[in-house]
Scaffold this motif. Sequence first.
Motif, PDB file in Angstrom:
ATOM      1  N   ALA A  45       0.831  -1.205   0.000  1.00 22.49           N
ATOM      2  CA  ALA A  45       0.000   0.000   0.000  1.00 22.49           C
ATOM      3  C   ALA A  45       0.870   1.262   0.000  1.00 22.49           C
ATOM      4  O   ALA A  45       0.577   2.229  -0.717  1.00 22.49           O
ATOM      5  CB  ALA A  45      -0.930  -0.010   1.212  1.00 22.49           C
ATOM      6  N   GLN A  49       1.433   4.193  -3.346  1.00 24.37           N
ATOM      7  CA  GLN A  49       1.227   5.632  -3.255  1.00 24.37           C
ATOM      8  C   GLN A  49       2.495   6.390  -3.656  1.00 24.37           C
ATOM      9  O   GLN A  49       2.425   7.433  -4.306  1.00 24.37           O
ATOM     10  CB  GLN A  49       0.800   6.020  -1.842  1.00 24.37           C
ATOM     11  N   LYS A  82      -0.586  10.348   1.430  1.00 24.58           N
ATOM     12  CA  LYS A  82      -1.006   8.979   1.737  1.00 24.58           C
ATOM     13  C   LYS A  82       0.204   8.092   1.995  1.00 24.58           C
ATOM     14  O   LYS A  82       0.211   7.289   2.943  1.00 24.58           O
ATOM     15  CB  LYS A  82      -1.850   8.410   0.592  1.00 24.58           C
ATOM     16  N   ASP A 135      -7.289   1.497  -4.357  1.00 20.71           N
ATOM     17  CA  ASP A 135      -7.717   2.038  -3.063  1.00 20.71           C
ATOM     18  C   ASP A 135      -8.937   1.276  -2.547  1.00 20.71           C
ATOM     19  O   ASP A 135      -9.030   0.954  -1.357  1.00 20.71           O
ATOM     20  CB  ASP A 135      -8.047   3.523  -3.183  1.00 20.71           C
ATOM     21  N   TYR A 138      -7.653  -2.168  -1.302  1.00 23.59           N
ATOM     22  CA  TYR A 138      -6.893  -2.097  -0.050  1.00 23.59           C
ATOM     23  C   TYR A 138      -7.769  -1.648   1.116  1.00 23.59           C
ATOM     24  O   TYR A 138      -7.535  -2.057   2.263  1.00 23.59           O
ATOM     25  CB  TYR A 138      -5.673  -1.189  -0.215  1.00 23.59           C
ATOM     26  N   LEU A 139      -8.783  -0.858   0.836  1.00 23.21           N
ATOM     27  CA  LEU A 139      -9.743  -0.530   1.892  1.00 23.21           C
ATOM     28  C   LEU A 139     -10.459  -1.792   2.362  1.00 23.21           C
ATOM     29  O   LEU A 139     -10.720  -1.967   3.557  1.00 23.21           O
ATOM     30  CB  LEU A 139     -10.757   0.494   1.387  1.00 23.21           C
ATOM     31  N   LEU A 156      -6.291   6.032   3.363  1.00 27.02           N
ATOM     32  CA  LEU A 156      -6.701   5.775   1.989  1.00 27.02           C
ATOM     33  C   LEU A 156      -7.951   6.565   1.606  1.00 27.02           C
ATOM     34  O   LEU A 156      -8.164   6.862   0.421  1.00 27.02           O
ATOM     35  CB  LEU A 156      -6.941   4.286   1.774  1.00 27.02           C
ATOM     36  N   ARG A 157      -8.772   6.901   2.584  1.00 24.92           N
ATOM     37  CA  ARG A 157      -9.994   7.663   2.301  1.00 24.92           C
ATOM     38  C   ARG A 157      -9.740   9.159   2.164  1.00 24.92           C
ATOM     39  O   ARG A 157     -10.654   9.910   1.817  1.00 24.92           O
ATOM     40  CB  ARG A 157     -11.024   7.427   3.403  1.00 24.92           C
ATOM     41  N   ASP A 160      -7.854  12.333  -2.683  1.00 24.77           N
ATOM     42  CA  ASP A 160      -6.703  12.099  -3.548  1.00 24.77           C
ATOM     43  C   ASP A 160      -6.564  13.156  -4.636  1.00 24.77           C
ATOM     44  O   ASP A 160      -5.693  13.045  -5.495  1.00 24.77           O
ATOM     45  CB  ASP A 160      -6.767  10.705  -4.179  1.00 24.77           C
TER      46      ASP A 160
END
Length: 236
Positions: A45, A49, A82, A135, A138-139, A156-157, A160
């Motif tokens: 993750a 990013q 991130k 995303d 991975y969430l 992640l939320r 972006d």
Amino acid sequence: MVNWFWKRAPQRRTLKLRSRGEASGTTRVDFAELAPELNRFLGQAAYLQLGYFETLSRGIRGTQELARKEALSRAAGAALDKHRGIVQVIAERGDDPTQVMLPFRENLDEFRRKTIGERQEETLLAVYLTAGMLDDFYLALAGSYGETGERVAAILRQDDRGGEIVSIIQETIESDDEWRSLLSMWGRRLVGDTLLVCRDALRPGRLVADDQRIEPVYTELMGAHARRMDAMGLAS
């Protein structure tokens, strides 16, 4: 269709895929224990990013248009934020972030090379679409890791600044229908490589043939991808 599945299923848990920007309508899928060990999850993750930051930064250097430079700098900054957030989680666990990310560098760099287009607009579309799919994925995995997963999910939320990229893409396709056709085709080509990254995110050694169990995951990821494409005026 790709087959990825697991050798044993003694326990089940619920993995939830969230379409970006939607509060409901998610798909819940029961899996065997697929989630990788925590550092594998964190390393992938974090490095993803960092890769998006690098790609967008190159885009800044590759354009002479000031408004586009500013837009891309905001999107690049969001990716870097991130990355830094996940790196901080790794460091607070007492691990070296560089060493945690290193095993995934080669594969994720190869993924990034495959999704860099001949033209900047193709590359920007790839960043927006693949980041959205990954995303979401991975969430979903973050729910397996308790408080640490909750922290990563919150990271992640974060915004972006994808709207910056969407504006560039929409201006491009509105200027020329040939761009619309080209970017529509490019967007469809991204799906397979992105799903392979999802596959590699899972726990090694648990893959067995079980299409019915994994199919809803593909369906939801590709459905969210199609919605992003449609929202930009691109045929999915």
